[in-house]
Write a protein that holds these residues in place. Sequence first.
Motif, PDB file in Angstrom:
ATOM      1  N   PRO A  16      -5.523  -5.836  24.249  1.00 44.62           N
ATOM      2  CA  PRO A  16      -5.885  -4.550  24.501  1.00 44.62           C
ATOM      3  C   PRO A  16      -4.460  -3.832  25.221  1.00 44.62           C
ATOM      4  O   PRO A  16      -4.531  -2.331  25.735  1.00 44.62           O
ATOM      5  CB  PRO A  16      -6.937  -3.900  25.260  1.00 44.62           C
ATOM      6  N   THR A  17      -3.469  -4.541  26.202  1.00 49.20           N
ATOM      7  CA  THR A  17      -2.249  -4.196  26.724  1.00 49.20           C
ATOM      8  C   THR A  17      -1.301  -4.073  25.363  1.00 49.20           C
ATOM      9  O   THR A  17      -0.171  -2.946  26.826  1.00 49.20           O
ATOM     10  CB  THR A  17      -2.083  -4.831  27.786  1.00 49.20           C
ATOM     11  N   GLN A  18      -1.168  -4.460  25.082  1.00 48.15           N
ATOM     12  CA  GLN A  18       0.396  -3.831  23.779  1.00 48.15           C
ATOM     13  C   GLN A  18      -0.685  -3.141  22.037  1.00 48.15           C
ATOM     14  O   GLN A  18      -0.220  -4.166  21.949  1.00 48.15           O
ATOM     15  CB  GLN A  18       0.753  -5.347  23.258  1.00 48.15           C
ATOM     16  N   ILE A  19      -0.797  -1.510  22.112  1.00 48.73           N
ATOM     17  CA  ILE A  19      -0.595  -0.904  21.801  1.00 48.73           C
ATOM     18  C   ILE A  19      -0.007  -0.286  20.787  1.00 48.73           C
ATOM     19  O   ILE A  19       0.913   0.418  22.280  1.00 48.73           O
ATOM     20  CB  ILE A  19      -2.095  -0.175  21.669  1.00 48.73           C
ATOM     21  N   TYR A  20       0.879   0.219  19.535  1.00 47.14           N
ATOM     22  CA  TYR A  20       1.866   0.816  19.774  1.00 47.14           C
ATOM     23  C   TYR A  20       1.705   1.790  18.641  1.00 47.14           C
ATOM     24  O   TYR A  20       1.127   1.576  17.675  1.00 47.14           O
ATOM     25  CB  TYR A  20       3.014   0.326  19.330  1.00 47.14           C
ATOM     26  N   VAL A  21       2.734   2.678  18.664  1.00 45.30           N
ATOM     27  CA  VAL A  21       2.359   3.615  17.784  1.00 45.30           C
ATOM     28  C   VAL A  21       3.871   3.830  17.731  1.00 45.30           C
ATOM     29  O   VAL A  21       4.755   4.640  18.223  1.00 45.30           O
ATOM     30  CB  VAL A  21       2.391   5.071  17.821  1.00 45.30           C
ATOM     31  N   VAL A  51       3.786   4.137  12.017  1.00 40.86           N
ATOM     32  CA  VAL A  51       2.806   2.631  11.982  1.00 40.86           C
ATOM     33  C   VAL A  51       2.084   2.476  13.617  1.00 40.86           C
ATOM     34  O   VAL A  51       2.496   2.378  14.748  1.00 40.86           O
ATOM     35  CB  VAL A  51       3.561   1.796  11.734  1.00 40.86           C
ATOM     36  N   ILE A  52       0.531   2.371  13.542  1.00 39.53           N
ATOM     37  CA  ILE A  52       0.268   1.514  14.381  1.00 39.53           C
ATOM     38  C   ILE A  52      -0.224  -0.184  14.387  1.00 39.53           C
ATOM     39  O   ILE A  52      -1.148  -0.175  12.986  1.00 39.53           O
ATOM     40  CB  ILE A  52      -1.747   2.092  14.433  1.00 39.53           C
ATOM     41  N   PHE A  53       0.148  -0.488  15.303  1.00 34.88           N
ATOM     42  CA  PHE A  53       0.820  -1.903  15.683  1.00 34.88           C
ATOM     43  C   PHE A  53      -0.421  -2.392  16.802  1.00 34.88           C
ATOM     44  O   PHE A  53       0.375  -1.804  17.893  1.00 34.88           O
ATOM     45  CB  PHE A  53       2.074  -2.065  15.195  1.00 34.88           C
TER      46      PHE A  53
END
Length: 472
Positions: free
Chosen positions: A395-400, A439-441
């Motif tokens: 949950p600390t590493q959500i990227y768009v 892109v949601i990663f």
Amino acid sequence: METALRSTKSLRDLIRTPLSLARFGVLATTLALSGCGISYQSPDVREREDGTPVVVVPMTAQEVSRANASDYTPRALPAVFYATTGGGSAVTGAGALPATPYLPSETPGSLDFRPLPDVQPEAYRIGVGDVLLLATKSGGSTIEQLSGLLAAQNQRQGYTVRDDGSIAIPEIGPVQLSGLTVQEAEDRLFQVLVENQIDPSFSLEVAEFHSKKVAIGGAVKKPSVVPITLNKLTLGQALTTAGDIAVRDREFASIRVYREGTLYQIPLKIYLDRQDLQNKVLLNGDAVYVDTSYDLDRAMEFYQAKIDVIALRTTARTTALQSMQAEIGLQRSALDERRNLFELRQKLGAEERDYVYLTGEVENQNRVALPYQQQATLADILYSEGGFDNTTGDPTQIYVLRADTRAESIGSITAYHLNVKNAADTLIATRFEMRPNDVIFIEEQAITKWGRALQQMFPSLLSATSAATGGG
């Protein structure tokens, strides 16, 4: 296996280094696997091999505002989804409805504006069913000879205009008053009283109005039949008498008035902005319907139910209603066919759409279409597809990931980084607007990387051990 043993020896040296258990496990597993010619590849966010820069930007309120400022207009639904079966030019004669107007696809179309014509109200004329009240001067006089008139004064009893248009006065008989104004009716009564040698000192008023009516229905609080009185009845007054308009979405609501074979239409938004439309005078037999649907089903039911009430029974009007029903049915069928065709083309991928993509430790790796007519946020896309499992996803590493759309090829990439270790920060995801091809990663947990690496390592190690011991 020689390389693997050397890697194992290196691990002993690394144990002395102060590493977390998870990081040590990943490192140990990586060394062991590399020694056996095996490597576990875990995706993360970093600069591309061709040197394209990837700029990681914390997803703060300020950065969200900057990202949302990028130009993007959601795709519009085709105009057919805004067309109504009541649109078109004025309905005249037999009452047939014209074709649906053209509506551009970029913005929602508006209902056709066909206002009521201005009419000059005439003086009220007494009709069948009206109740008239005759009143005498106070004190005794020769009028006492007319017991019925005294009863009207003292007991407040009136005279109802009968079907033949007359009122029956005791000791005088029937007096024809239907079709006369109040002034003309007073003159007629004066003449009758004089002819019967009765003191003609009296006053006349209409106590109850029943002969002239306007029907109000549809999206109003109290559908009713409103009488027309001595004073003119305006459209605004009639709607107020019916409890006022009760609609939630005013965009497609309209006020339709059916008058002698012609259907008039006033979009609600225009009606509320213009006092002159609220002051339009209604006539006897008008049927007013506040419509909120794309078709006229309820309006037609209302018209047909009220036409008998307001005495619109001629053959021409019946034909008009039948023509209206037939035309509305044809228009509705055409609209349904065009809408169904669009939905079929969409299922077959023939309609162009905007998409975003979900990857990494999401619940459902997928391509998600952006909605029509409205912006979608990161939270909308992520959680409509099931969100992510925080036992495997970090949950600390959500990227768009968003590429620079101004470049002809993939230029610099911005990685908007969201850290929801604090659940309150999830609110930021409800403000971040998505753009086509985002892109949601979500990256793996460190322990997840270790566990997956071990899953791949153990079969290889067992195979190598078995080979080294000769299969025994």
